[in-house]
Write a protein that holds these residues in place. Structure first.
Motif, short mmCIF file in Angstrom:
data_model
loop_
_atom_site.label_atom_id
_atom_site.label_comp_id
_atom_site.label_asym_id
_atom_site.label_seq_id
_atom_site.Cartn_x
_atom_site.Cartn_y
_atom_site.Cartn_z
N LEU A 56 9.24 -116.86 56.73
CA LEU A 56 9.16 -115.57 56.63
C LEU A 56 9.40 -114.65 55.62
O LEU A 56 10.08 -114.63 54.92
N ILE A 57 9.02 -113.76 55.62
CA ILE A 57 9.24 -112.78 54.75
C ILE A 57 9.86 -111.65 55.30
O ILE A 57 10.05 -111.23 55.57
N LEU A 58 9.82 -111.10 55.65
CA LEU A 58 10.37 -110.20 56.31
C LEU A 58 10.54 -108.84 56.43
O LEU A 58 10.83 -108.30 56.22
N LEU A 59 10.56 -108.26 56.85
CA LEU A 59 10.88 -107.00 56.90
C LEU A 59 10.89 -106.48 58.20
O LEU A 59 10.09 -106.56 58.87
N ASP A 60 11.85 -105.82 58.53
CA ASP A 60 11.88 -105.29 59.79
C ASP A 60 11.75 -103.89 59.82
O ASP A 60 11.60 -103.24 59.18
N ALA A 61 12.12 -103.14 60.50
CA ALA A 61 11.72 -101.91 60.77
C ALA A 61 12.31 -100.72 60.31
O ALA A 61 13.36 -100.63 59.92
N GLY A 226 8.07 -114.60 54.46
CA GLY A 226 8.93 -115.20 55.40
C GLY A 226 9.31 -116.53 54.95
O GLY A 226 8.66 -117.08 54.11
N ILE A 227 10.35 -117.02 55.43
CA ILE A 227 10.83 -118.30 54.94
C ILE A 227 9.73 -119.33 55.01
O ILE A 227 9.48 -120.06 54.06
N LEU A 228 9.05 -119.38 56.11
CA LEU A 228 8.00 -120.38 56.25
C LEU A 228 6.84 -120.12 55.33
O LEU A 228 6.35 -121.03 54.67
N LEU A 229 6.42 -118.88 55.30
CA LEU A 229 5.31 -118.58 54.42
C LEU A 229 5.70 -118.89 52.99
O LEU A 229 4.92 -119.44 52.23
N ALA A 230 6.92 -118.54 52.64
CA ALA A 230 7.38 -118.77 51.28
C ALA A 230 7.46 -120.27 50.99
O ALA A 230 7.01 -120.75 49.96
N ASP A 231 8.00 -120.98 51.94
CA ASP A 231 8.18 -122.40 51.73
C ASP A 231 6.85 -123.15 51.68
O ASP A 231 6.66 -124.05 50.89
N ARG A 232 5.94 -122.75 52.52
CA ARG A 232 4.63 -123.42 52.56
C ARG A 232 3.73 -123.02 51.43
O ARG A 232 2.79 -123.72 51.09
N ASN A 233 3.96 -121.83 50.92
CA ASN A 233 3.03 -121.29 49.92
C ASN A 233 3.75 -120.86 48.65
O ASN A 233 3.72 -119.70 48.28
#
Ligand SMILES: *[C@@H]1O[C@H](CO)[C@@H](O)[C@H](O)[C@H]1NC(C)=O
Ligand SMILES: *[C@@H]1O[C@H](CO)[C@@H](O)[C@H](O)[C@H]1NC(C)=O
Ligand SMILES: *[C@@H]1O[C@H](CO)[C@@H](O)[C@H](O)[C@H]1NC(C)=O
Length: 396
Positions: A56-61, A226-233
């Motif tokens: 993720l990356i993140l950002l919340d609101a 996001g961690i996953l997006l970052a990690d995968r890409n």
């Protein structure tokens, strides 16, 4: 009875602290095909692959713009324009029609630029920033509206001020996008997800949807997702921002499979599960939990209106899988500890959870505290926008 209590606890915990599990490891296949009359339990098929996925990356609101009238004093001093300048657009992925929210392009400013500079259009954005909304009752891309409007206001101001034109030319411009995760944003035109009809890997399906979105926007695109997006890409995603993520312990600890199954079956159960949702989706309940756990001050009417619009039977499946803990079907420690990207963790000063372990355990991680509690980007969008843009500037 104890079981029921337990369920409510789980529910509340996740509904109220929605953010972050949003992207973890998505290897669970959710598909409830009850075409037989037999009362089948909801099927949760785990592939047990434990491939490295991203997150993720993140950002919340953040925020409380929009309504102008109903703002609390604090929010009006911290929020931006009262008119919503964001717009919804669509993209498709694997048969899903999905919406995303972005800032209206500054067509008139572009014209101005053209006349003054002889340039055909405004300079291409330096960075593309992906805003991942939290999952929970009534949540969708609207969550990022106030934050996007703040960014937009800054641009308007800069554009109006001639003295700033030079600065503008050197200052980076970023593009911001808030896609709806699959199954979310039904009130914003996205397709609903019916797990009885179509399976989805959680959280991988959501990550893939975001990846498709990044490609849709621009094949050179990049954004903190996001961690996953970052990690995968690692090539596409240069930075990661997590707002109000779970504690280190929570994000690195898998929810046991039997617990996931129990949670999920409860949330989907025709009586108790339905009842729980009916209660949680009521405006009063949303107000209560938001005041209690999400906002420093009282939540505003716009927040309540938006959650109400996005609540309903069709919108439940993503909330059910998320609240059941599916995004945390395994811990993310290995991803977090090996992430190459600079990571910024933003937390609200009224949020009591400790997050120092992120900066202790991750390679390039910085922790910052801004006003607010759990929805900093909604309650204090301006503070968040300023901080984020500076951080990007500094970590270039
Ligand atoms: C339904 O269940 C029966 C027996 O349990 C099985 O033989 C049949 O193949 C199932 N049908 C479908 C559509 O899953
Ligand atoms: C997607 O949904 C939106 C809103 O319902 C609609 O306007 C648009 O035409 C749809 N796009 C496709 C490709 O079906
Ligand atoms: C449900 O299962 C039956 C039998 O296994 C299959 O024929 C049918 O296509 C499935 N339906 C969906 C929506 O996956």
């Amino acid at each position: 009875m104890r079981k029921t209590l337990y369920w409510f606890q789980t529910l509340i915990l996740y509904v109220v602290v929605p953010v972050h599990h949003a992207f973890s490891s998505w290897e669970l296949m959710i598909n409830n095909n009850n075409s037989n009359n037999s009362i089948k339990r909801n099927q949760i098929r785990s592939t047990h692959k434990h491939r490295k996925e991203n997150r993720l990356i993140l950002l919340d609101a953040s925020s409380s713009s929009g309504s102008g009238i109903s703002q609390t004093p604090t929010s009006s001093s911290s929020s931006c324009s009262s008119s919503d300048k964001t717009s919804l657009k669509y993209y498709s992925f694997d048969g899903w029609n999905l919406s995303y929210r972005t800032i209206e392009s500054h067509a008139s400013d572009d014209d101005k630029n053209k006349n003054k500079n002889g340039k055909a259009s405004s300079p291409a954005a330096d960075h593309k920033i992906l805003l991942i909304h939290p999952v929970g009752v009534g949540l969708a891309s609207w969550f990022w509206g106030p934050f996007l409007n703040c960014i937009n206001d800054d641009r308007d101001q800069n554009n109006k001020n001639d003295e700033n034109i030079k600065t503008m030319e050197t200052k980076k411009t970023h593009s911001y996008y808030a896609p709806n995760l699959i199954g979310c944003g039904i009130s914003e035109g996205s397709d609903a997800w019916d797990p009885d009809k179509r399976g989805l890997f959680i959280p991988l399906g959501w990550v893939r949807g975001c990846e498709a979105f990044m490609n849709h926007i621009d094949d050179r695109g990049l954004a903190p997702i996001g961690i996953l997006l970052a990690d995968r890409n690692p090539k596409q995603v240069r930075r990661l921002v997590l707002t109000s993520p779970p504690t280190w312990e929570d994000i690195t600890t898998a929810v046991p499979e039997n617990e996931l199954e129990r949670n999920y079956n409860f949330l989907r159960s025709p009586i108790l599960g339905k009842l729980a949702f009916l209660l949680l989706e009521s405006r009063k309940a949303i107000e209560f939990f938001s005041n209690q756990f999400l906002f420093s001050d009282k939540c505003d009417n716009e927040w309540l209106d938006k959650t109400e619009q996005e609540s309903g039977v069709d919108a439940r499946p993503p909330v059910q899988v998320f609240n059941a803990g599916m995004c945390m079907n395994r811990g993310l420690q290995s991803e977090l500890m090996t992430l190459k990207q600079s990571t910024l963790i933003i937390q609200g000063e009224d949020d009591k959870r400790q997050r120092q372990e992120y900066s202790q355990n991750m390679k390039h991680c910085q922790l910052v505290t801004l006003p607010g509690q759990n929805v900093v980007s909604w309650e204090y969008p301006k503070a968040m926008a300023n901080h984020l843009e500076n951080w990007i500037e500094y970590n270039n």
